[in-house]
Design a protein around this motif. Structure first.
Motif, short mmCIF file in Angstrom:
data_model
loop_
_atom_site.label_atom_id
_atom_site.label_comp_id
_atom_site.label_asym_id
_atom_site.label_seq_id
_atom_site.Cartn_x
_atom_site.Cartn_y
_atom_site.Cartn_z
N VAL A 35 0.82 -1.22 0.00
CA VAL A 35 0.00 0.00 0.00
C VAL A 35 0.85 1.27 0.00
CG1 VAL A 35 -1.80 1.28 1.22
CG2 VAL A 35 -1.91 -1.23 1.11
N PHE A 36 1.91 1.30 0.77
CA PHE A 36 2.77 2.49 0.85
C PHE A 36 3.77 2.44 -0.32
CE2 PHE A 36 0.67 2.75 4.71
CZ PHE A 36 1.10 3.78 5.52
N VAL A 37 3.26 2.60 -1.52
CA VAL A 37 4.05 2.35 -2.73
C VAL A 37 4.51 3.65 -3.39
CG1 VAL A 37 2.98 0.11 -3.15
CG2 VAL A 37 1.98 2.18 -4.16
N SER A 38 5.47 3.48 -4.29
CA SER A 38 6.00 4.59 -5.07
C SER A 38 4.89 5.25 -5.88
CB SER A 38 7.10 4.08 -6.00
OG SER A 38 7.60 5.14 -6.79
N GLY A 39 4.89 6.57 -5.87
CA GLY A 39 3.86 7.32 -6.58
C GLY A 39 2.68 7.65 -5.70
N LYS A 73 17.85 10.92 -7.43
CA LYS A 73 18.23 9.78 -6.60
C LYS A 73 17.69 9.86 -5.18
CE LYS A 73 22.45 8.71 -9.08
NZ LYS A 73 23.89 8.50 -8.99
N LEU A 74 17.09 10.99 -4.84
CA LEU A 74 16.62 11.19 -3.47
C LEU A 74 15.13 10.91 -3.32
CD1 LEU A 74 18.56 14.45 -2.60
CD2 LEU A 74 19.15 12.11 -1.96
N PRO A 75 14.75 10.19 -2.26
CA PRO A 75 13.32 9.94 -2.03
C PRO A 75 12.63 11.19 -1.48
CG PRO A 75 14.60 8.99 -0.26
CD PRO A 75 15.58 9.54 -1.25
N GLN A 76 11.38 11.32 -1.86
CA GLN A 76 10.55 12.43 -1.36
C GLN A 76 9.25 11.84 -0.84
OE1 GLN A 76 9.57 15.26 -4.40
NE2 GLN A 76 8.38 16.53 -3.02
N GLY A 77 8.95 12.06 0.43
CA GLY A 77 7.72 11.56 1.02
C GLY A 77 6.51 12.33 0.50
N LEU A 78 5.43 11.62 0.24
CA LEU A 78 4.22 12.24 -0.30
C LEU A 78 3.07 12.30 0.71
CD1 LEU A 78 4.25 10.58 -3.84
CD2 LEU A 78 5.10 12.85 -3.18
N LEU A 79 3.29 11.80 1.91
CA LEU A 79 2.23 11.81 2.93
C LEU A 79 2.51 12.89 3.98
CD1 LEU A 79 1.78 7.95 3.40
CD2 LEU A 79 0.52 9.49 1.88
N ASP A 104 11.41 5.58 11.11
CA ASP A 104 12.32 6.21 10.15
C ASP A 104 12.21 5.64 8.74
OD1 ASP A 104 13.22 7.68 12.30
OD2 ASP A 104 14.97 6.39 12.65
N SER A 105 12.20 4.31 8.64
CA SER A 105 12.27 3.68 7.32
C SER A 105 10.93 3.60 6.62
CB SER A 105 12.86 2.28 7.44
OG SER A 105 14.15 2.35 8.02
N ILE A 106 9.83 3.79 7.35
CA ILE A 106 8.52 3.73 6.71
C ILE A 106 7.82 5.08 6.81
CG2 ILE A 106 6.26 2.61 6.66
CD1 ILE A 106 7.71 0.06 7.74
N LEU A 107 7.45 5.49 8.03
CA LEU A 107 6.64 6.70 8.17
C LEU A 107 7.38 7.97 7.75
CD1 LEU A 107 4.82 5.82 11.52
CD2 LEU A 107 3.96 5.58 9.17
N LYS A 108 8.57 8.21 8.29
CA LYS A 108 9.32 9.42 7.91
C LYS A 108 9.72 9.37 6.44
CE LYS A 108 11.10 11.02 12.32
NZ LYS A 108 12.31 11.35 13.10
N PHE A 109 10.11 8.21 5.97
CA PHE A 109 10.46 8.05 4.56
C PHE A 109 9.31 8.48 3.66
CE2 PHE A 109 10.84 5.65 0.61
CZ PHE A 109 12.18 5.82 0.28
#
Length: 191
Positions: A100-104, A112-118, A150-155
């Motif tokens: 469910v917590f997928v890309s896009g 190359k850097l991740p950006q959180g959308l939530l 860190d690895s799920i919610l903050k990400f």
């Protein structure tokens, strides 16, 4: 404003279920709108399939998880309730994150850097352990918490995260459990 509870415990007579009931009661008494995803009751399929027909980049379009993404999107607050088993979340909850917590949806890559959308959401994570707190803090260095935080919610962009950790559950008295449940009820009521 609404709250989404994501609950992961298979036993309706468990202390985790009592936590769920007290959170719901507190939210009701505060006239707060909420919805519950009970992963075991809903028989959520945690198995992530990646093959020639199922590409990881297409997970955002998976019709099986669309309803869950919609519920997350509509909520301003997520409440996660679960036990810690083998110093991690139950497999069904890990599969929920994977599917469910997928890309896009929950994140994207800007180069190359991740950006959180939530980013517009907050989270309250409530979990139980049989282990005593000194063991978790000292020997395990809160591994059960840092992965989720860190690895799920903050990400995924959720920065405002509150934790309620209930340790030594197996050896707790009924009186102590009632104190915990009352505290959780009050916290839910004051959200």
């Amino acid at each position: 404003m609404s709250t989404l509870i994501i609950y992961a415990h298979p036993n309706k007579k468990s202390f985790n279920h009592a936590i769920l009931e007290n959170v719901m009661k507190g939210l009701k008494d505060a006239n707060r709108q909420f919805d519950v995803i009970d992963l075991y009751t809903e028989k959520f399929d945690p198995i992530l399939v990646i093959d020639e027909e199922h590409k990881r980049r297409d997970l955002i379009n998976d019709p099986y998880t669309a309803e869950y993404r919609n519920k997350i999107e509509e909520a301003d607050k997520l409440i996660l309730i679960y036990p810690i088993w083998w110093f991690g979340v139950p497999a069904i909850l890990k599969g929920f994150f994977d599917r469910v917590f997928v890309s896009g949806f929950a994140f994207k890559y800007d180069g190359k850097l991740p950006q959180g959308l939530l980013k517009n959401k907050s989270a309250w994570v409530i979990y139980t352990l049989d282990s005593p707190s000194f063991y978790i803090d000292w020997l395990r260095r809160n591994a059960e918490w840092t992965v989720v935080r860190d690895s799920i919610l903050k990400f995924c962009g959720i920065k405002k995260i509150k934790r309620t950790r209930l340790t030594s559950l197996k050896y707790s008295t009924n009186e102590k459990r009632q104190q915990w449940l009352q505290k959780i009820y009050q916290m839910a009521k004051n959200i």
